[in-house]
Design an enzyme around this catalytic site. Sequence first.
Site, PDB file in Angstrom:
ATOM      1  N   CYS A 141     -26.486  -0.686  -2.231  1.00  0.00           N
ATOM      2  CA  CYS A 141     -25.254  -1.060  -1.456  1.00  0.00           C
ATOM      3  C   CYS A 141     -26.024  -2.642  -0.777  1.00  0.00           C
ATOM      4  O   CYS A 141     -26.976  -2.396  -0.164  1.00  0.00           O
ATOM      5  CB  CYS A 141     -24.952  -0.231  -0.355  1.00  0.00           C
ATOM      6  SG  CYS A 141     -23.738  -1.004   0.518  1.00  0.00           S
ATOM      7  N   CYS A 159     -25.832   4.734   6.883  1.00  0.00           N
ATOM      8  CA  CYS A 159     -26.397   4.261   5.872  1.00  0.00           C
ATOM      9  C   CYS A 159     -27.629   5.221   5.567  1.00  0.00           C
ATOM     10  O   CYS A 159     -28.007   5.276   4.340  1.00  0.00           O
ATOM     11  CB  CYS A 159     -26.837   2.957   5.831  1.00  0.00           C
ATOM     12  SG  CYS A 159     -25.452   1.775   6.145  1.00  0.00           S
ATOM     13  N   LYS A 213       0.755  -1.251  -0.094  1.00  0.00           N
ATOM     14  CA  LYS A 213      -0.133  -0.106   0.028  1.00  0.00           C
ATOM     15  C   LYS A 213       0.873   1.428   0.015  1.00  0.00           C
ATOM     16  O   LYS A 213       0.620   2.211  -0.637  1.00  0.00           O
ATOM     17  CB  LYS A 213      -0.817   0.317   1.214  1.00  0.00           C
ATOM     18  CG  LYS A 213      -1.659   1.167   1.289  1.00  0.00           C
ATOM     19  CD  LYS A 213      -2.251   1.546   2.755  1.00  0.00           C
ATOM     20  CE  LYS A 213      -1.231   1.855   3.335  1.00  0.00           C
ATOM     21  NZ  LYS A 213      -1.619   2.811   5.043  1.00  0.00           N
ATOM     22  N   CYS A 260     -19.117   6.069   5.580  1.00  0.00           N
ATOM     23  CA  CYS A 260     -19.141   4.408   5.836  1.00  0.00           C
ATOM     24  C   CYS A 260     -18.251   3.999   6.757  1.00  0.00           C
ATOM     25  O   CYS A 260     -17.258   3.424   6.546  1.00  0.00           O
ATOM     26  CB  CYS A 260     -18.715   3.891   4.533  1.00  0.00           C
ATOM     27  SG  CYS A 260     -19.037   2.373   4.335  1.00  0.00           S
ATOM     28  N   CYS A 273     -26.577   8.031   3.338  1.00  0.00           N
ATOM     29  CA  CYS A 273     -25.720   7.631   2.111  1.00  0.00           C
ATOM     30  C   CYS A 273     -26.360   7.296   1.013  1.00  0.00           C
ATOM     31  O   CYS A 273     -27.493   7.150   0.905  1.00  0.00           O
ATOM     32  CB  CYS A 273     -24.895   6.113   2.336  1.00  0.00           C
ATOM     33  SG  CYS A 273     -24.006   5.646   1.125  1.00  0.00           S
TER      34      CYS A 273
END
Length: 422
Positions: free
Chosen positions: A355, A346, A269, A339, A349
Amino acid sequence: MPQVSCSTRVSHVVQCFTMSSPYFTQSRSVITRSGIQNTGCKAAASLSSKLTNRRTDVDSISSVAVKVEEEEARISVQGPSSAPLSTGPELLPHGKPHPKSETVTLPLSSHSRRRRQLKVEYDKDDDVKQMKTEHWEPPDWKKQLGNIREMRSSRDAPVDNMGAEKCYDTEAPAHVRRFQVLVSLMLSSQTRDQVTAAAMQKLRAHGCTVENILATDDETLGKLIYPVGFWRTKVKYLKLTSAMLQKEFGGDIPNTVEGLVRLPGVGPKMAHLAMNIAWDQVSGIGVDTHVHRISNRLGWLKKPTKNPEETRKALEEWLPRELWSEINWLLVGFGQQVCLPINPLCSVCLNQHSCPSAFKNSPTKRPKAGSPGSSSPTSSFKTKTEPEQELAVKEERTKTEPLSTLVSPTTRRGKLKSKVKL
């Protein structure tokens, strides 16, 4: 001298004519080695008698032609065949087989069978190629990505102001800027962006260069980077990496992922992010805990993954390369604000209807006023701290504040009344 006698024997070909028309009956003529002709069936019409007369011309066939035909029959018998057809042994005039007669086996043509096999193999190979080149992508991912862009339009998440792109000295030489990018990425592991930014500010004031890091003792360096996660281990990694950079790369950082992952404390990463930020090259997707969590929640992977490295490989299989640089800061900020790892918001969102993980871990009540989700879904989703930071602040407050400040007013009044009564 002994006399040698030579004899020539001509073998005649057995012919059989079969008339498929219903106006004629079968007619078969057999010519033996002795040249005797025997008719097995009676003729049914004048045309049959003509055919019988033509059969008598077989006697005039030359021996050379007969040998050529025998050679062709022998070659055909040796070749591949799927269903050989035998004409049967030669018959004498009285119908018994000749004692020296041989059975001539004529093969069926295998041309059609070979063509059929080639066609089947071609179709099979074509199906395999089609399966290999089939491109998988999650449903509605473009719409979901557009919604995340809209929710991240204000760019006010911690990663936007205190990420690795904001922690280096813009006025320093190029190789020093690249080294500071790498150091900030090493410190950011298991650490919030706010803590990383504060540690980098102290390091830059001290002198964040390869030479200064090597000249600083471990105790001083630990005080500069504290309280980043695993700060003692990161002190060792910073020293080892600085020594390796000075010895092998002249004080600069490697310009390849393979060279970066060789450095102590640098993973895939960090390597991909360093290539993107320091060298302005897109070598892969930088996947941290936020990208790993959100990709699995949105169903952006063929199957759930267990760690960020598996998520990176799965995302790179279908995500267009032009989005690799953008996807990290998009999803990291989205994970810091909406999130969340625990109790994601949610209800505010824009992807709540598409989702597959929506409302599975979401709070039942809407957020209170002043919280990240207090405004409308199309607003800017402002937030200042992550849940982990809030917990840390509460723990510190619990340790530092006196117990009397944590007691509720009603409890305090009850204690006062009891003392007055006494």
